[in-house]
Design an enzyme around this catalytic site. Structure first.
Site, short mmCIF file in Angstrom:
data_model
loop_
_atom_site.label_atom_id
_atom_site.label_comp_id
_atom_site.label_asym_id
_atom_site.label_seq_id
_atom_site.Cartn_x
_atom_site.Cartn_y
_atom_site.Cartn_z
N GLY B 330 0.82 -1.21 0.00
CA GLY B 330 0.00 0.00 0.00
C GLY B 330 0.86 1.26 0.00
CD1 TRP B 332 6.82 0.61 -4.44
CD2 TRP B 332 4.90 -0.19 -5.25
NE1 TRP B 332 6.95 0.51 -5.80
CE2 TRP B 332 5.79 0.02 -6.33
CE3 TRP B 332 3.62 -0.70 -5.52
CZ2 TRP B 332 5.45 -0.26 -7.66
CZ3 TRP B 332 3.28 -0.97 -6.83
CH2 TRP B 332 4.19 -0.75 -7.87
CG HIS B 333 0.04 0.97 -4.92
ND1 HIS B 333 0.18 0.86 -6.28
CD2 HIS B 333 -0.26 -0.27 -4.49
CE1 HIS B 333 -0.05 -0.39 -6.65
NE2 HIS B 333 -0.31 -1.10 -5.58
N GLY B 334 1.84 4.69 -2.80
CA GLY B 334 1.88 6.13 -2.50
C GLY B 334 1.40 6.37 -1.08
#
Lengths: 77, 402
Positions: B330, B332-334
């Protein structure tokens, strides 16, 4: 000690199934093994047979049937 | 100056075709020209990162030099020593640029970081994986030139699929024989054409035509329970369809182009919508990402937890690690509440899924398993996934906070 018997014992403890009758069945496809099970298998191999397998050596397609796992254990022992 | 999104328009594909033709004839005659491969790589990298996007190009070059220094330095170090703290420091340093890129918008009012460029998140996976395998001793023969080719392989640089150093190197060092290569061309061309259908027809329809309308309707229908309405439901399915066709289409282009270059880049999607449960879904959706997380986060954490007997029960170990693993995905997505909630949602879903699978195994006799339950499982999984994509889409953020 016989490596094959030990590996089969580990697998039956891990999966709750006797896998000796289906040595070429894919353990991941049947849901008997998953990532968690794989790690437990690696740790058992280490403690019971003294075989050290780093996680990045664990290529699933080379460890997905009882026969392949026995062969791997025998080659690494 | 010409500049393109990778696989963005017909001109890009035309240039790709012209550039690949000499290379393909070479492979058919059993030859790889390193010089030519390097030249077309540079050409397409300049098309992607040059012109008005030159600042990204500079960021890419500095990033690559930084990662080369780290991986090379660590490979040299690892030949003599193997200390845990040095390994951890190297990993942390290698993800430092990515961390800065991801955290900057969250703390600077949405401002993008200066050191960011298209593909930074995907390249970080390749660098970290190279360091981890060097530590394990499975990657013994680190070569700077191979690492550069691996990182800068232009078909997959912007959004994956995330290949592995040793797998890539094995393909790259050999030339497939003619029969095998003809099969690869056939597959590659088919992938690219299915990609056209996915990306330029289906994703265009769902993402560009339908989705903006549904978004306006959803925003205008606020006021009910949690601002939810039928257009929100429509948006959820539409967004999920767009996400799938857009990313699967891109991935098909990337894999197809790799095949034409004689490199069997792994596939990213395997019929995800027919998964009977969430666990299976992650074996079929964005596969190279989820397998990366499985191999380099999940399995390693479980290994460490179990070796040090952190938790008494294996199921606790598995559950805690699921949550950590998906939370990291999560983040890593932003760094936004909806990406992190999306990660948490999938972590919890995996925990519940495992509990259900254990329960089912124990009560095998009393739980029916037939065609109907199978269809129901697929239906339930697909809807759970679509709901998680609604969280991921950020529409809720717009409904509630804008």
């Amino acid at each position: 000690m016989d490596i094959k018997a030990t590996v089969l014992q580990i697998l039956s403890d891990l999966t709750g199934n006797d896998v000796s009758g289906a040595m070429d069945d894919n353990l991941f496809d049947s849901g008997l093994l998953d990532s968690m099970g794989s790690v437990q298998l690696l740790l058992q191999l280490q403690s019971d047979l003294g075989i050290n397998v780093p996680v990045s050596e664990f290529e699933r397609s080379e460890w997905d049937t009882p026969n392949k796992i026995v062969a791997k254990a025998e080659s690494l022992a | 100056m010409l500049t393109f999104e990778p696989y963005g328009n017909p001109t890009y594909f035309a240039l790709l075709g012209v550039a690949l033709l000499p290379l393909m004839i070479g492979i058919l005659y059993g030859k790889r020209s390193r010089l030519y491969e390097t030249l077309i790589s540079i050409f397409f990298l300049v098309l992607t990162f040059g012109g008005p996007k030159w600042t990204q190009g500079v960021a890419l070059i500095i990033y690559i030099l930084y990662e080369v220094a780290l991986t090379w330095g660590y490979a040299v170090y690892r030949k003599q020593h193997n200390s845990g703290p040095v390994f951890f420091m190297t990993v942390i340093l290698s993800i430092l640029p990515l961390t800065i890129v991801k955290v900057t918008p969250a703390v600077a009012n949405g401002q993008a970081s200066l050191i960011g460029f298209l593909g930074v998140s995907y390249l970080s996976f390749r660098a970290v994986q190279t360091i981890m395998e060097t530590r394990d001793g499975t990657l013994k023969d680190y070569q700077v030139m191979t690492f550069l080719q691996f990182m800068l392989f232009f078909p997959t640089i912007s959004s994956g699929p995330i290949d592995r150093y040793r797998r890539f190197e094995a393909d790259y060092r050999t030339v497939p024989d003619r029969d095998k290569y003809l099969g690869m061309i056939q597959k590659g061309v088919r992938y690219i054409f299915v990609g056209f259908l996915y990306k330029f027809i289906l994703a265009y329809y769902f993402g560009t035509i339908l989705m903006p309308k549904l978004q306006i309707m959803a925003m205008n229908s606020r006021g009910g329970f949690m601002d939810l309405s039928w257009p929100v439901v429509g948006y959820m399915y539409c967004y999920s369809a767009d996400l799938f066709f857009d990313f699967a289409g891109y991935s098909l282009f990337a894999v197809g182009t790799s095949y034409l270059m004689g490199i069997e880049t792994p596939m990213n999607f395997k019929q995800p919508w027919r998964s009977p449960n969430i666990k299976d879904f992650w074996n079929r959706w964005h596969i190279t990402l989820s397998f990366w997380f499985r191999d380099f986060i999940y399995m390693r954490l479980v290994f460490w937890f179990m070796k040090h007997r952190v938790f008494k029960k294996p199921t606790t170990t598995a559950n805690v690690t699921y949550i950590i693993n998906m939370l990291v995905m999560g983040f890593w997505h932003g760094v936004t509440w909806y990406y992190i909630t999306y990660g948490l949602f999938h972590g919890v879903a995996l925990v519940l899924n495992d509990a259900w699978l254990r329960y089912k195994k124990k009560h095998r006799q009393s739980i029916p398993h037939n065609g109907f339950t199978q269809v129901f499982a697929i239906f339930l999984t697909a809807n759970m996934v679509c709901f998680s994509f609604l969280i991921f889409s950020g529409l809720l953020d717009k409904l509630w906070f804008q």
